[in-house]
Write a protein that holds these residues in place. Structure first.
Motif: not given
Length: 460
Positions: A62, A65-66, A280, A327, A331-333
């Motif tokens: 999972e 994916k980020e 996250l 978020q 996307p997290f980044r």
């Protein structure tokens, strides 16, 4: 068009001071804003093929994916996971830990760790061999004459079995010689082969060993009839009802509703874990557990309860309000970077508002300064005229002013300030003409005129 570009050039040059000021502000603010969280971490997973390792593998998928890389570090179990987290130079930042083990740590060690919440229930199973079809385990004391697998040393199973036995006033030094520190696959194989009479196991109902033992016709599952008493004395255990046939419908295992006890697998982090990663990891854990388990309802985990270690502040915020707004959509980044830029932007705007308001007045002052500084020379001559202290020969003063007039012709100001520049030209020309008129009167005056009249003539 050329004039407009020239005015723009003048305006930019007049306000260049703001560039180093803003650069200094941005630099200062970056010193106080935390850097973006790293995109990798290490996790202690427990034994190879165990429930912790299986969950960690799914969590890793999972997170990938980020764009996040999770390194998995195999260990011997929950106790080893705690030791990995508490090491002087820890190689892991996060681990799954069975609830109840925190009670074995010193207060100072507990304060070094924080919980991200419970991830799933991992029931305590007590399987025993059926030598007679009617045989059953009614109380824990019935285990004393049996060959018993307590769980491997340092494992969560051993910690749970020690807690159950201790609640029944059976201390480790009282364990019979037939009780062995055996757990996991070794204990299951020994139980199926008849080398053990009973054994403790900890793991989800889907665990392959649990399913294998439940399907065996020679193995039965013990019922904790006094589960409420255990729950009251050992608060890290919860009562769990295992319905008839839940573990294996084909063999109808168990053959009746039974009650067992369940600690919870908890995500625990140390001081090396970056707080920015909390949402996250919890969002990824929720995705892993979204369908629930045989014993856990869908969406029930991760959960802030039950609490073992102190709940991480960012985890508490997640359980109360969910993912940070950015978020949810980015996307997290990108979202983590944007969060920090927003934090940076707010104080920058607060500081920039008065600076922007000052740009107009400062620009106006700097442009007018190009004009007004010339009035200093005119003021000096005006004072000398008033005091009658000008020299007898005015040629040098007139020449000086004409030089200023030539220099003034090269001064550039925006069109909106041209009227003030032309007024200066007029004033300068007026003073020059005034000096010339005074010089002419002095030349025309009789040579024998009283000197006392000269001052009055200078004031003319």
């Amino acid at each position: 068009m050329r004039r407009v570009l020239n005015d723009l050039k003048i305006m930019i040059l007049a306000n260049l001071w703001i560039v180093p000021v803003v650069a200094a502000l941005v630099w200062a603010l970056f010193q106080f804003v935390a850097p973006p969280p790293p995109m990798s971490a290490s996790m202690a997973t427990g034994t190879q093929g165990g429930a912790y390792q299986q969950f960690a593998e799914r969590l890793k998928e999972e997170l990938a994916k980020e764009g996040f890389e999770l390194h998995l570090v195999p260990t011997s179990g929950s106790r080893d996971n705690l030791q990995q987290l508490l090491a002087d130079a820890p190689q892991v930042q996060i681990a799954l830990v069975q609830s109840g083990l925190e009670r074995q740590l010193a207060p100072a060690e507990q304060q070094r760790l924080e919980s991200l919440g419970a991830i799933y229930q991992e029931p305590l199973w007590l399987f025993y061999r059926l030598y007679r079809r009617e045989a059953s385990l009614d109380r824990i004391a019935d285990l004393l004459p049996l060959r018993l697998g307590l769980g491997g040393e340092g494992s969560g199973t051993r910690a749970a079995s020690d807690a159950i036995l201790g609640a029944n006033a059976i201390a480790p030094e009282q364990y019979p010689a037939t009780w062995q520190s055996l757990g996991g696959g070794k204990a299951a194989r020994a139980l199926l082969a008849g080398e053990l009479d009973a054994a403790f196991f900890v793991g989800p109902a889907e665990n392959a060993l649990v399913q294998q033992l439940a399907a065996s016709p020679d193995i039965a599952l013990a019922h904790f009839r006094r589960a409420a008493a255990y729950e009251a004395r050992l608060p890290f255990f919860n009562r769990v009802t295992v319905g008839e046939g839940l573990l294996d419908l084909a063999s109808n295992a168990p053959d009746r509703d039974i009650v067992t006890l369940a600690p919870v697998a908890t995500l625990v982090v140390n001081e090396e874990f970056n707080p920015g990663l909390v949402p996250l990891f919890l969002a990824a854990s929720r995705e892993v557990m979204k369908n629930g388990t045989l014993l856990d309802a869908a969406g029930a985990f991760p959960s802030a309860e039950p609490r073992t270690f102190e709940l991480h502040q960012d985890a508490e915020h997640y359980y109360a309000k969910g993912l940070p707004i950015l978020q949810r959509y980015l996307p997290f980044r990108i979202a983590s970077l944007a969060d920090r830029y927003i934090i940076l932007l707010i104080p920058l705007i607060v500081v920039m508002i008065p600076l922007v308001k000052a740009v107009g007045p400062i620009y106006q002052w700097r442009i007018r300064a190009r004009i007004y500084r010339w009035y200093k020379h005119l003021r000096e001559i005006d004072r000398k005229l008033h005091a009658g202290s000008l020299p007898a020969e005015l040629d040098s003063e007139i020449e000086r002013l004409e030089q200023l007039e030539d220099e003034l012709a090269a001064v550039e100001v925006p069109l909106s300030y041209s009227n003030e520049l032309y007024e200066l030209h007029m004033h300068l020309r007026y003073v020059i003409e005034r000096l010339r008129a005074l010089q002419q009167r002095r030349r025309d005056a009789p040579q024998h005129a009283p000197s006392s009249l000269a001052p009055s003539a200078d004031r003319d």
